[in-house]
Design a protein around this motif. Structure first.
Motif, PDB file in Angstrom:
ATOM      1  N   GLY A  67      35.378  23.324 -19.888  1.00 44.14           N
ATOM      2  CA  GLY A  67      34.281  23.243 -20.836  1.00 44.14           C
ATOM      3  C   GLY A  67      33.531  21.933 -20.844  1.00 44.14           C
ATOM      4  N   VAL A  68      33.969  20.966 -20.047  1.00 45.02           N
ATOM      5  CA  VAL A  68      33.333  19.650 -19.999  1.00 45.02           C
ATOM      6  C   VAL A  68      32.342  19.611 -18.846  1.00 45.02           C
ATOM      7  N   ALA A  69      31.107  19.240 -19.145  1.00 40.76           N
ATOM      8  CA  ALA A  69      30.069  19.149 -18.118  1.00 40.76           C
ATOM      9  C   ALA A  69      30.237  17.850 -17.339  1.00 40.76           C
ATOM     10  N   MET A  70      30.473  17.969 -16.034  1.00 41.49           N
ATOM     11  CA  MET A  70      30.642  16.773 -15.209  1.00 41.49           C
ATOM     12  C   MET A  70      29.399  15.896 -15.229  1.00 41.49           C
ATOM     13  N   SER A  71      28.222  16.512 -15.347  1.00 41.32           N
ATOM     14  CA  SER A  71      26.977  15.752 -15.332  1.00 41.32           C
ATOM     15  C   SER A  71      26.825  14.881 -16.571  1.00 41.32           C
ATOM     16  N   GLY A  72      27.585  15.185 -17.630  1.00 40.60           N
ATOM     17  CA  GLY A  72      27.488  14.414 -18.852  1.00 40.60           C
ATOM     18  C   GLY A  72      28.432  13.232 -18.921  1.00 40.60           C
ATOM     19  N   LEU A  73      29.224  13.023 -17.867  1.00 39.73           N
ATOM     20  CA  LEU A  73      30.218  11.950 -17.859  1.00 39.73           C
ATOM     21  C   LEU A  73      29.710  10.739 -17.090  1.00 39.73           C
ATOM     22  N   ASP A  74      29.973   9.546 -17.626  1.00 44.41           N
ATOM     23  CA  ASP A  74      29.682   8.351 -16.845  1.00 44.41           C
ATOM     24  C   ASP A  74      30.808   8.149 -15.827  1.00 44.41           C
ATOM     25  N   ASP A  75      30.695   7.134 -14.995  1.00 42.95           N
ATOM     26  CA  ASP A  75      31.663   6.942 -13.919  1.00 42.95           C
ATOM     27  C   ASP A  75      33.084   6.780 -14.445  1.00 42.95           C
ATOM     28  N   ASP A  76      33.244   6.006 -15.529  1.00 43.20           N
ATOM     29  CA  ASP A  76      34.587   5.778 -16.073  1.00 43.20           C
ATOM     30  C   ASP A  76      35.190   7.068 -16.615  1.00 43.20           C
ATOM     31  N   ALA A  77      34.398   7.847 -17.333  1.00 44.21           N
ATOM     32  CA  ALA A  77      34.896   9.095 -17.907  1.00 44.21           C
ATOM     33  C   ALA A  77      35.233  10.101 -16.811  1.00 44.21           C
ATOM     34  N   ALA A  78      34.410  10.157 -15.764  1.00 40.61           N
ATOM     35  CA  ALA A  78      34.687  11.064 -14.652  1.00 40.61           C
ATOM     36  C   ALA A  78      35.969  10.660 -13.930  1.00 40.61           C
ATOM     37  N   THR A  79      36.185   9.355 -13.778  1.00 40.35           N
ATOM     38  CA  THR A  79      37.408   8.861 -13.141  1.00 40.35           C
ATOM     39  C   THR A  79      38.630   9.250 -13.967  1.00 40.35           C
ATOM     40  N   ARG A  80      38.550   9.102 -15.285  1.00 46.94           N
ATOM     41  CA  ARG A  80      39.674   9.462 -16.155  1.00 46.94           C
ATOM     42  C   ARG A  80      39.970  10.957 -16.085  1.00 46.94           C
ATOM     43  N   LEU A  81      38.921  11.767 -16.024  1.00 51.32           N
ATOM     44  CA  LEU A  81      39.109  13.212 -15.914  1.00 51.32           C
ATOM     45  C   LEU A  81      39.789  13.574 -14.601  1.00 51.32           C
ATOM     46  N   ARG A  82      39.324  12.995 -13.500  1.00 51.28           N
ATOM     47  CA  ARG A  82      39.932  13.263 -12.194  1.00 51.28           C
ATOM     48  C   ARG A  82      41.398  12.840 -12.190  1.00 51.28           C
ATOM     49  N   ARG A  83      41.661  11.660 -12.733  1.00 52.04           N
ATOM     50  CA  ARG A  83      43.002  11.092 -12.700  1.00 52.04           C
ATOM     51  C   ARG A  83      44.000  11.951 -13.489  1.00 52.04           C
ATOM     52  N   ALA A  84      43.568  12.449 -14.628  1.00 51.24           N
ATOM     53  CA  ALA A  84      44.480  13.167 -15.518  1.00 51.24           C
ATOM     54  C   ALA A  84      44.558  14.659 -15.233  1.00 51.24           C
ATOM     55  N   ARG A  85      43.446  15.262 -14.814  1.00 59.78           N
ATOM     56  CA  ARG A  85      43.380  16.726 -14.791  1.00 59.78           C
ATOM     57  C   ARG A  85      43.266  17.321 -13.401  1.00 59.78           C
ATOM     58  N   MET A  86      43.091  16.500 -12.367  1.00 54.74           N
ATOM     59  CA  MET A  86      42.888  17.030 -11.022  1.00 54.74           C
ATOM     60  C   MET A  86      43.928  16.496 -10.046  1.00 54.74           C
ATOM     61  N   GLY A  87      44.181  17.285  -9.010  1.00 51.23           N
ATOM     62  CA  GLY A  87      44.980  16.874  -7.876  1.00 51.23           C
ATOM     63  C   GLY A  87      44.223  17.198  -6.604  1.00 51.23           C
TER      64      GLY A  87
END
Length: 230
Positions: A67-87
């Motif tokens: 439900g989170v739009a990737m386009s709405g995230l700045d670089d830091d927020a996108a990095t945190r999302l990748r780190r926590a939720r992606m492999g």
């Protein structure tokens, strides 16, 4: 889990590689994506991960993760999302040469403030138990790929992106690794998207999509192997 809405991407030359691609991927789903070379399969994974940016278009949020739009995230927020939720399982492995195998696999746990005991268990699960203190220079290409797979799964990510994860593995090891990948996805309720040229690998998925210039099309490939281990 993951929604693509009219996702488009063009090369720097202006040549389109993906055009208005739409699809929904659900939690607990293991999906294989096949298609001809150059059709944009790896590009699609990079876009989903936020490692590349889609073309601007009428759709303000072409990629939504939980439900989170990737386009709405700045670089830091996108990095945190990748780190926590992606492999990620990349073709080039990206195993860090100055870290031991255990340290490589434990890295997502360390970055997310999680206990690191699972690193040893994941190394054992990919057939590298007892080699945690070795360094990448001591490994074959297939062994480095197994380290990359263990690292991608160790923190139980919600979304796993795998680019040819069995490309350097012999058939028996590939089957074992895909069984592990499937088991982890089902146990954790994750979603996995695997790009592959291998029909044997694709047969381990719940279903297979073929990427063409017209979009993602569900194929009639029968995933008999997946059915036998569900």
């Amino acid at each position: 889990m993951l929604e693509l809405r009219h996702l488009s991407k063009s090369y720097a030359s202006g040549h389109p590689v993906l055009a208005k691609l739409s699809h929904r991927f659900r939690a607990g789903e293991f999906v294989a994506i096949m298609g001809e070379s150059g059709v944009g399969k790896s590009t699609l994974l990079n876009l989903i991960a936020g490692l590349d940016a889609p073309d601007p278009g009428a759709e303000a949020s072409p990629i939504l993760i939980e439900g989170v739009a990737m386009s709405g995230l700045d670089d830091d927020a996108a990095t945190r999302l990748r780190r926590a939720r992606m492999g990620f399982i990349f073709q080039a492995f990206h195993v860090l040469p100055h870290l031991t195998l255990r340290q490589n696999v434990a890295l997502p746990l360390l970055l997310n403030g999680l206990p690191q005991e699972r690193a040893g268990a994941m190394l054992a699960a990919v057939g590298l138990g007892g080699r945690g203190e070795d360094f990448p220079r001591q490994l074959s290409g297939g062994e480095m790929q197994r380290v990359a797979i263990a690292r991608a799964l160790v923190h139980r990510p919600a979304l796993v992106l795998a680019d040819e994860p069995t490309g350097n593995l012999d058939p028996d090891t590939a089957h074992e690794i895909l069984c592990l990948l499937r088991a982890e996805i089902k146990a954790n309720g994750s979603c996995a998207i695997m790009v592959t040229h291998s029909h044997a690998a694709a047969a381990m998925a719940d279903h297979t999509l073929v990427l063409t210039k017209e979009g993602l099309q569900k194929t009639t490939l029968v995933n008999r192997v997946a059915q036998t281990i569900s």
